[in-house]
Scaffold this active site. Structure first.
Site, PDB file in Angstrom:
ATOM      1  N   ASP A 110      -7.375 -13.543  -2.473  1.00  0.00           N
ATOM      2  CA  ASP A 110      -6.349 -14.473  -2.032  1.00  0.00           C
ATOM      3  C   ASP A 110      -7.031 -15.840  -1.938  1.00  0.00           C
ATOM      4  O   ASP A 110      -8.208 -15.923  -1.626  1.00  0.00           O
ATOM      5  CB  ASP A 110      -5.838 -14.002  -0.660  1.00  0.00           C
ATOM      6  CG  ASP A 110      -4.441 -14.503  -0.379  1.00  0.00           C
ATOM      7  OD1 ASP A 110      -3.984 -15.418  -1.083  1.00  0.00           O
ATOM      8  OD2 ASP A 110      -3.821 -13.991   0.561  1.00  0.00           O
ATOM      9  N   ASP A 318       0.085  -6.214  -1.843  1.00  0.00           N
ATOM     10  CA  ASP A 318      -1.032  -6.011  -0.921  1.00  0.00           C
ATOM     11  C   ASP A 318      -0.501  -6.213   0.472  1.00  0.00           C
ATOM     12  O   ASP A 318       0.477  -6.944   0.665  1.00  0.00           O
ATOM     13  CB  ASP A 318      -2.148  -7.028  -1.185  1.00  0.00           C
ATOM     14  CG  ASP A 318      -1.815  -8.381  -0.600  1.00  0.00           C
ATOM     15  OD1 ASP A 318      -2.216  -8.645   0.553  1.00  0.00           O
ATOM     16  OD2 ASP A 318      -1.119  -9.179  -1.264  1.00  0.00           O
ATOM     17  N   CYS A 356       1.416  15.278   3.073  1.00  0.00           N
ATOM     18  CA  CYS A 356       0.361  14.370   2.603  1.00  0.00           C
ATOM     19  C   CYS A 356      -0.860  15.154   2.121  1.00  0.00           C
ATOM     20  O   CYS A 356      -1.262  16.141   2.737  1.00  0.00           O
ATOM     21  CB  CYS A 356      -0.032  13.420   3.729  1.00  0.00           C
ATOM     22  SG  CYS A 356      -1.310  12.242   3.260  1.00  0.00           S
ATOM     23  N   CYS A 358      -3.946  13.755   1.756  1.00  0.00           N
ATOM     24  CA  CYS A 358      -5.166  12.984   2.021  1.00  0.00           C
ATOM     25  C   CYS A 358      -6.231  13.830   2.723  1.00  0.00           C
ATOM     26  O   CYS A 358      -5.950  14.917   3.235  1.00  0.00           O
ATOM     27  CB  CYS A 358      -4.850  11.732   2.845  1.00  0.00           C
ATOM     28  SG  CYS A 358      -4.753  11.998   4.623  1.00  0.00           S
ATOM     29  N   CYS A 361      -5.291  14.623   6.432  1.00  0.00           N
ATOM     30  CA  CYS A 361      -4.240  15.633   6.614  1.00  0.00           C
ATOM     31  C   CYS A 361      -4.676  17.033   6.175  1.00  0.00           C
ATOM     32  O   CYS A 361      -4.159  18.020   6.675  1.00  0.00           O
ATOM     33  CB  CYS A 361      -2.966  15.212   5.889  1.00  0.00           C
ATOM     34  SG  CYS A 361      -2.163  13.814   6.706  1.00  0.00           S
ATOM     35  N   HIS A 387      -5.489   8.071   6.003  1.00  0.00           N
ATOM     36  CA  HIS A 387      -4.125   8.607   5.859  1.00  0.00           C
ATOM     37  C   HIS A 387      -3.127   7.510   5.475  1.00  0.00           C
ATOM     38  O   HIS A 387      -2.355   7.666   4.528  1.00  0.00           O
ATOM     39  CB  HIS A 387      -3.658   9.308   7.135  1.00  0.00           C
ATOM     40  CG  HIS A 387      -2.190   9.564   7.103  1.00  0.00           C
ATOM     41  ND1 HIS A 387      -1.629  10.560   6.331  1.00  0.00           N
ATOM     42  CD2 HIS A 387      -1.150   8.877   7.645  1.00  0.00           C
ATOM     43  CE1 HIS A 387      -0.305  10.498   6.425  1.00  0.00           C
ATOM     44  NE2 HIS A 387       0.008   9.484   7.220  1.00  0.00           N
TER      45      HIS A 387
HETATM   46 ZN   LIG Z   1      -2.551  12.098   5.178  1.00  0.00          ZN
END
Ligand SMILES: [Zn+2]
Length: 428
Positions: A110, A318, A356, A358, A361, A387
């Site tokens: 940025d 973003d 999820c 991830c 999780c 997560h």
């Molecule tokens: Zn997750």
């Protein structure tokens, strides 16, 4: 075998022009959405894509390897913060932002315009998203305690770290961003708030246009001067707040702008965005901007806003929210956003989100997350950030797939049907 020097030279002559490109693979027939690939010297970005924010060359509390594992295709850092600390010359010496932070992929920076002004005038980190609030230019001018002064040439500001005085001009922003070395940079713009009056929005937009020309010229000069560096793409920033005529004028003027043969490689949609009008504003702009160049929606990343951005023709996004709220125990789930520190999770041995995939999780429970947040353990930030970033990255990837499969509208209705929480625009 070609001599090394000659090969390098050919690569420089031909590789640079080809090292940044945008291909559209699919355009949605029911909306402005498209599916594409942005090619950069550090690799491709499949769009639409969410770009996680590592403001100071780190996504707070998470390893770059973990960001890669959770599907992040690129990271966005901030020129203002890196200029102040450690100094953009340090990143130049290190071989550029990606190498410096051990990130094996594309990067964005940025321009620093938003930060110089937001920290300077003491904006809140979440910009006002309500256009109905009284407008007054005192949020920019006349405040005796402000740290930034804007004039037609640039912005003089006081460092929020040590009080030292600095000056950013379009040329300085380009020099700083070339030293930082991200694949995609943004032109230096004057960012206003929804509280500014219309005359001030016009003034800021005209100034942003004049600065855009100076950014293109300095960018061209630095690209030629810094022989052997990978090509860095420059995106112009579309301002105009909530005014249709101003947004359209900015998109028309910057979309067709060419200075000394140099035009923008893509565009950022920035400035004050009234959340209630987000889709309308973005569609005004994207119907005018050149179709063959990528469009980045700056600072937008709440789930419901990402759908609006994608269907109105934005390619990348973003937002610092995913990681910032994670550190306060707030997590996104398919049912909406909630706080893990809430006592109802003390004995909840299910994952944060059962859908999820991830790392957090698949290895931890809500009860454990509740425990580490209540105990103020550093691990809480790491696990919750993994997560949240995965949730948002995956959501946009799912939108991409839905566009390819022709069922974006159904996917959006399914998601929003189960999801409840609304939050604002946020940049860091
Ligand atoms: Zn997750």
């Amino acid at each position: 075998m070609m001599p090394y020097g000659l090969m390098n030279n050919l690569e420089f002559r031909f590789g640079r022009a080809l090292s940044f490109s945008f291909d559209i693979q699919h355009a949605d027939s029911n909306s402005l959405a498209r599916v594409g690939t942005i090619n950069t010297p550090h690799g491709p970005i499949q769009t639409p894509a969410f770009i996680p924010v590592g403001t100071k060359a780190t996504v707070k509390s998470v390893l770059p390897e973990s960001m890669k594992d959770l599907g992040a295709q690129a990271l966005l850092s901030n020129a203002y913060h890196l200029y102040l600390q450690p100094g953009s010359d340090v990143l130049d010496e290190a071989g550029g932002l990606a190498k410096f932070m051990n990130w094996p992929g594309p990067t964005f920076t940025d321009s620093g315009g938003f930060q110089v002004l937001s920290l300077g005038v003491g904006f809140k980190k979440v910009l006002a998203m309500d256009a109905q609030t009284t407008r007054h230019d005192d949020v920019i001018a006349g405040n005796k305690d402000r740290l930034a002064h804007v004039d037609d040439e640039g912005v003089t500001f006081k460092s929020h770290l040590d009080g030292s005085m600095h000056r950013f001009t379009p040329e300085v922003s380009m020099q700083v961003q070339h030293q930082i070395g991200a694949d995609i940079m943004f032109a230096f713009d004057e960012c206003t708030t929804l509280h500014n009056t219309r005359p001030y929005q016009v003034l800021a937009m005209d100034r942003t246009y004049a600065w855009a020309i100076r950014c293109l010229d300095e960018h061209k000069r630095l690209t030629q001067e810094r022989v052997g560096k990978p090509y860095q793409a420059l995106f112009g920033v579309i301002q105009g707040a909530q005014y249709e005529d101003l947004r359209k004028k900015a998109a028309t003027d910057l979309g067709s702008l060419e200075s000394n043969g140099q035009s923008f490689d893509g565009f950022g949609i920035g400035g004050a965005l009234d959340k209630g009008q987000l889709g309308t504003i973005v569609s005004w702009v994207n119907q005018i901007l050149p179709e063959n160049k990528p469009r980045h929606l700056l600072g937008i990343g709440a789930p419901e806003d990402l759908f609006v951005g994608v269907e109105n023709g934005c390619d990348t996004f973003d937002c610092v929210l995913a990681s910032r709220i994670a550190r306060t125990s707030a997590v996104y789930t398919m049912e909406g956003r909630f706080n893990l520190s809430n006592s109802r999770f003390k004995r909840d041995f299910t994952p944060i989100d059962s859908e999820c995939d991830c790392y957090t999780c698949t290895h931890y429970t809500r009860a454990y997350m509740h425990h580490v947040f209540r105990g103020k353990e550093i691990l809480s930030a790491t696990l919750a950030t993994i997560h949240n970033e995965r949730f948002i990255v995956r959501l946009v990837d799912q939108m991409r797939q839905a566009l390819l499969d022709g069922n974006f509208a159904d996917m959006k209705a399914d998601f929003l049907g189960g999801y409840t929480h609304r939050s604002g625009q946020s940049r860091d």
